[in-house]
Scaffold this active site. Structure first.
Site, PDB file in Angstrom:
ATOM      1  CB  SER A 130      -0.896   0.035   1.233  1.00 24.36           C
ATOM      2  OG  SER A 130      -1.702  -1.116   1.277  1.00 24.36           O
TER       3      SER A 130
HETATM    4  N1  SAH Z   1      -0.193  -5.385   4.175  1.00 24.64           N
HETATM    5  C1  SAH Z   1       0.462  -5.618   2.921  1.00 24.64           C
HETATM    6  C2  SAH Z   1      -0.438  -5.306   1.754  1.00 24.64           C
HETATM    7  C3  SAH Z   1      -0.682  -6.539   1.032  1.00 24.64           C
HETATM    8  S1  SAH Z   1      -1.891  -6.547  -0.236  1.00 24.64           S
HETATM    9  C4  SAH Z   1       1.797  -4.908   2.836  1.00 24.64           C
HETATM   10  O1  SAH Z   1       2.144  -4.134   3.735  1.00 24.64           O
HETATM   11  O2  SAH Z   1       2.526  -5.149   1.867  1.00 24.64           O
HETATM   12  C5  SAH Z   1      -3.069  -7.657   0.470  1.00 24.64           C
HETATM   13  C6  SAH Z   1      -2.622  -9.060   0.715  1.00 24.64           C
HETATM   14  O3  SAH Z   1      -3.739  -9.766   1.242  1.00 24.64           O
HETATM   15  C7  SAH Z   1      -2.175  -9.824  -0.516  1.00 24.64           C
HETATM   16  O4  SAH Z   1      -0.873 -10.290  -0.359  1.00 24.64           O
HETATM   17  C8  SAH Z   1      -3.185 -10.971  -0.611  1.00 24.64           C
HETATM   18  O5  SAH Z   1      -2.628 -12.161  -1.098  1.00 24.64           O
HETATM   19  C9  SAH Z   1      -3.637 -11.102   0.828  1.00 24.64           C
HETATM   20  N2  SAH Z   1      -4.933 -11.768   1.044  1.00 24.64           N
HETATM   21  C10 SAH Z   1      -6.061 -11.670   0.292  1.00 24.64           C
HETATM   22  N3  SAH Z   1      -7.038 -12.446   0.811  1.00 24.64           N
HETATM   23  C11 SAH Z   1      -6.504 -13.051   1.913  1.00 24.64           C
HETATM   24  C12 SAH Z   1      -7.021 -13.991   2.884  1.00 24.64           C
HETATM   25  N4  SAH Z   1      -8.250 -14.493   2.811  1.00 24.64           N
HETATM   26  N5  SAH Z   1      -6.204 -14.373   3.892  1.00 24.64           N
HETATM   27  C13 SAH Z   1      -4.928 -13.914   3.988  1.00 24.64           C
HETATM   28  N6  SAH Z   1      -4.393 -13.044   3.092  1.00 24.64           N
HETATM   29  C14 SAH Z   1      -5.164 -12.609   2.073  1.00 24.64           C
END
Ligand code: SAH
Length: 224
Positions: free
Chosen positions: A75
């Site tokens: 993000s």
């Molecule tokens: N917090 C992260 C942003 C990641 S984007 C950072 O600082 O980089 C969101 C992430 O959520 C992705 O990697 C995606 O694979 C994950 N995601 C989506 N659905 C999910 C679920 N049901 N359980 C765990 N992770 C999930």
């Protein structure tokens, strides 16, 4: 082009990432109204460039999200800071994150609170984040690969919960795993637009507040 080359040069001399972070905090966070001292301090400490792919490191402190592979993104710094601030964290808190992604948000949280539990559904991303966080000595971050839909019951209840992917509805288990007095922030998909929703639990009742319009990757489910 010249600016990018300059940034690469700056990144090559490690101590200069400090000044890049200071500039990021001043221009992208303080100027836009982020006030929480703990959040600002954490954002100035965590080495964001360590969490992005090598070829994108020179953009790590830019005012935007970046791709981290597998169609996922890290993000924008402002959104990370905004969500962190809204959680009103205290140093003894235990936090659950769903969507480890690069591990950056987890690191920001871990600078502030005692323990962070984080779940990632895309295995290679979760493994990569775990190894970066270990390399950076974040001993208070506990990573798990799996579907965060069910939360992480073993360590519940959590003082704060953050979801960094967008669901249409907040999974019920997460409300249950939120401690009394706890805060949860989630980018919920409401009729074709996502909004950050802040939920607070008091006397076992949930209150919600609609915050910013945002754009996150979708919350996915593992196939049974
Ligand atoms: N917090 C992260 C942003 C990641 S984007 C950072 O600082 O980089 C969101 C992430 O959520 C992705 O990697 C995606 O694979 C994950 N995601 C989506 N659905 C999910 C679920 N049901 N359980 C765990 N992770 C999930």
């Amino acid at each position: 082009m010249f600016v990018y080359l300059l940034k690469i040069l700056l990144l090559l001399t490690l101590q200069n990432t400090d000044s890049m972070r200071t500039e990021m905090v001043n221009t992208q966070l303080i100027n836009r109204g982020i006030k929480c001292e703990l959040t600002l301090k954490a954002m100035s400490q965590v080495e964001r460039h360590q969490f992005v792919p090598y070829n994108l490191q020179s953009f790590a402190y830019d005012d935007r999200p970046l791709p981290i592979g597998f169609n996922q993104t890290i993000s924008q710094p402002y959104i990370v800071a905004y969500m962190t601030e809204q959680l009103q964290l205290k140093k003894d808190d235990k936090v659950l994150e769903i969507g480890t992604g690069s591990g950056y948000q987890a690191a920001v949280l871990a600078e502030i609170v005692k323990n962070v539990y984080t779940i990632e559904i895309v295995k290679p991303l979760g493994l990569q984040a775990d190894s970066v966080l270990k390399m950076l000595d974040y001993e208070n971050i506990h990573c798990k690969i799996g579907d965060g839909y069910h939360g992480w019951l073993k360590h519940a209840p959590y003082d704060a919960i953050i979801i960094t992917a967008s669901p249409e509805e907040v999974p019920k288990a997460l409300f249950e795993q939120l401690a009394e007095g706890g805060r949860m922030i989630v980018p919920v998909e409401l009729t074709h637009q996502q909004y950050l929703m802040l939920y607070t639990k008091k006397n076992n009742k949930i209150r919600s507040k609609k915050l910013l319009a945002v754009r996150f990757v979708p919350f996915t489910r593992s196939k049974k």
